[in-house]
Design an enzyme around this catalytic site. Structure first.
Site, mmCIF file in Angstrom:
data_model
loop_
_atom_site.group_PDB
_atom_site.id
_atom_site.type_symbol
_atom_site.label_atom_id
_atom_site.label_comp_id
_atom_site.label_asym_id
_atom_site.label_seq_id
_atom_site.Cartn_x
_atom_site.Cartn_y
_atom_site.Cartn_z
ATOM 1 N N CYS A 196 0.953 -1.115 0.098
ATOM 2 C CA CYS A 196 -0.038 -0.131 0.025
ATOM 3 C C CYS A 196 0.890 1.233 -0.004
ATOM 4 O O CYS A 196 1.349 1.585 1.049
ATOM 5 C CB CYS A 196 -0.869 -0.139 1.130
ATOM 6 S SG CYS A 196 -1.877 1.595 1.439
ATOM 7 N N CYS B 280 -0.356 3.884 2.581
ATOM 8 C CA CYS B 280 0.137 3.636 3.994
ATOM 9 C C CYS B 280 1.360 3.830 4.270
ATOM 10 O O CYS B 280 2.129 4.176 5.385
ATOM 11 C CB CYS B 280 -0.279 2.298 4.530
ATOM 12 S SG CYS B 280 -1.963 1.702 3.535
ATOM 13 N N ASP B 281 2.466 3.218 3.364
ATOM 14 C CA ASP B 281 3.861 2.969 3.626
ATOM 15 C C ASP B 281 4.805 3.986 2.796
ATOM 16 O O ASP B 281 6.019 3.487 2.643
ATOM 17 C CB ASP B 281 4.173 1.427 3.509
ATOM 18 C CG ASP B 281 3.136 0.686 4.312
ATOM 19 O OD1 ASP B 281 3.072 0.834 5.475
ATOM 20 O OD2 ASP B 281 2.638 -0.476 3.725
#
Ligand SMILES: Cc1cc2nc3c(=O)[nH]c(=O)nc-3n(C[C@H](O)[C@H](O)[C@H](O)COP(=O)(O)OP(=O)(O)OC[C@H]3O[C@@H](n4cnc5c(N)ncnc54)[C@H](O)[C@@H]3O)c2cc1C
Length: 306
Positions: free
Chosen positions: A132, A135-136
């Site tokens: 992701c 997210c990251d």
């Protein structure tokens, strides 16, 4: 001894399907609980912009899921996040779900566990492998990353990584061509900061201490291998159904999806399914919320008939 909780309906999974089922269950005055192995929101949390959810022409995926969660919370439906289901018995009249913290019992269960990304299989494990970009992605500003996959997700997420300031992207696809929309391919590969390789796969990852330093890549047509210096890997190889918990109890298709009927019931009385876990042609937020609606209303009808 773990505490035993009694409910009318246990909802497994807190994505759009599970949360919608929770809302409808509460409105039907059913005592329901949502058990979520991660945080609520499911796959939509990793979607940068959602542009096809009616009433929001464009909305950040996490924001949409936050609003859905607030709606669910307004009905005071209990939600257990980061809970690990250790045992599931769906075969009896009373269904039993045992988590690491408690035992839940109910006469109806809604399976809304969705799908999860296909993992990258390499001999060397590595903490810098992600699924992701939203997210990251942030820690990779100024760094080099490898993106695995040649579909729309891989290209869209790569463009998002560039917008975060990632210095360079090497994108690989094992098939002879990329499958993303032509315009998206042009945006990424014409950026001057990305290169794409078809017929290419990751053979292994090179890790020094705890940190990734390079990926070993192979051209599957020629057998030639090379070392690509990268700081992180983002994997977009598609999705597979999250059915591990119930695959031995509920009838599944060959591909692992639940063949639910039009009222979302499964082969087991009192067990319903909703969302991406269901065998169906289109997997979208709207179809997930529709399934969650039908599943909860079917639970209500099932319980009131007894
Ligand atoms: C990259 C990407 C972009 C997308 N973009 C869009 C878009 O723009 N618009 C759109 O409409 N759709 C989009 N989709 C599709 C959409 O995300 C899905 O159709 C939708 O999320 C399905 O909802 P769901 O609730 O069925 O499953 P999910 O969203 O997958 O939620 C399932 C939930 O169940 C939980 N779970 C799994 N196993 C267990 C377990 N054993 N116990 C407890 N909980 C468990 C998971 O953690 C997860 O939270 C996109 C999908 C992807 C992959």
């Amino acid at each position: 001894m773990k505490p035993v909780h009694h409910y009318d309906c246990i909802i497994l999974g807190g994505g759009p399907a599970g949360m919608t089922a929770g809302i409808y269950a509460a409105r039907a005055k059913l005592k329901a609980v949502v058990l979520e192995s991660n945080i609520t929101g499911g796959l939509v949390n990793s979607t940068y912009t959602v542009e096809n959810y009616p009433s929001y022409p464009s909305i950040h995926g996490m924001e949409l899921m936050q609003r859905m969660r607030e709606h669910l919370d307004s009905f005071e439906v209990p939600v257990e996040e980061v809970c690990e289901v250790e045992r599931l018995d769906l075969t009896g009249v009373v269904k039993v779900v045992e988590t690491d913290e408690a035992i839940y019992q109910a006469r109806a269960v809604i399976l809304a566990t969705g799908r999860k990304p296909v993992p990258l299989e390499t001999p060397t494990p590595c903490d810098q492998v992600h699924h992701c970009a939203i997210c990251d992605g942030a820690p990779y500003a100024g760094k080099r990353v490898l993106v695995c996959g040649g579909g729309n997700s891989a290209f869209d997420e790569s463009l998002y990584l560039l917008s975060l300031g990632v210095a360079h992207i090497t994108l690989i696809e094992i098939m002879p061509r990329f499958f993303a929309a032509a315009a998206t391919q042009e945006s990424l590969l014409g950026s001057g900061k990305a290169e794409g390789h078809t017929e290419t796969r990751v053979v292994d990852l090179e890790v020094a201490g705890d940190l990734l330093v390079a990926a070993i890549l192979e051209n599957v047509a020629t057998g030639k291998t090379w070392r690509e210096e990268v700081d992180g890997v983002f994997v977009f190889l598609g999705q597979r159904p999250s059915n591990e918990l119930f695959k031995d109890q509920v009838t599944l298709t060959e591909a692992g999806y639940v063949p639910a009927t039009s009222d979302m019931s499964t082969n087991l009385p009192g067990v319903f399914a909703a969302g991406d876990i269901v065998d169906k042609p289109f997997r979208q937020i709207t179809t997930a919320v529709a399934d969650g609606t039908v599943a909860a209303l079917s639970v209500e009808r099932f319980l009131r008939a007894r």
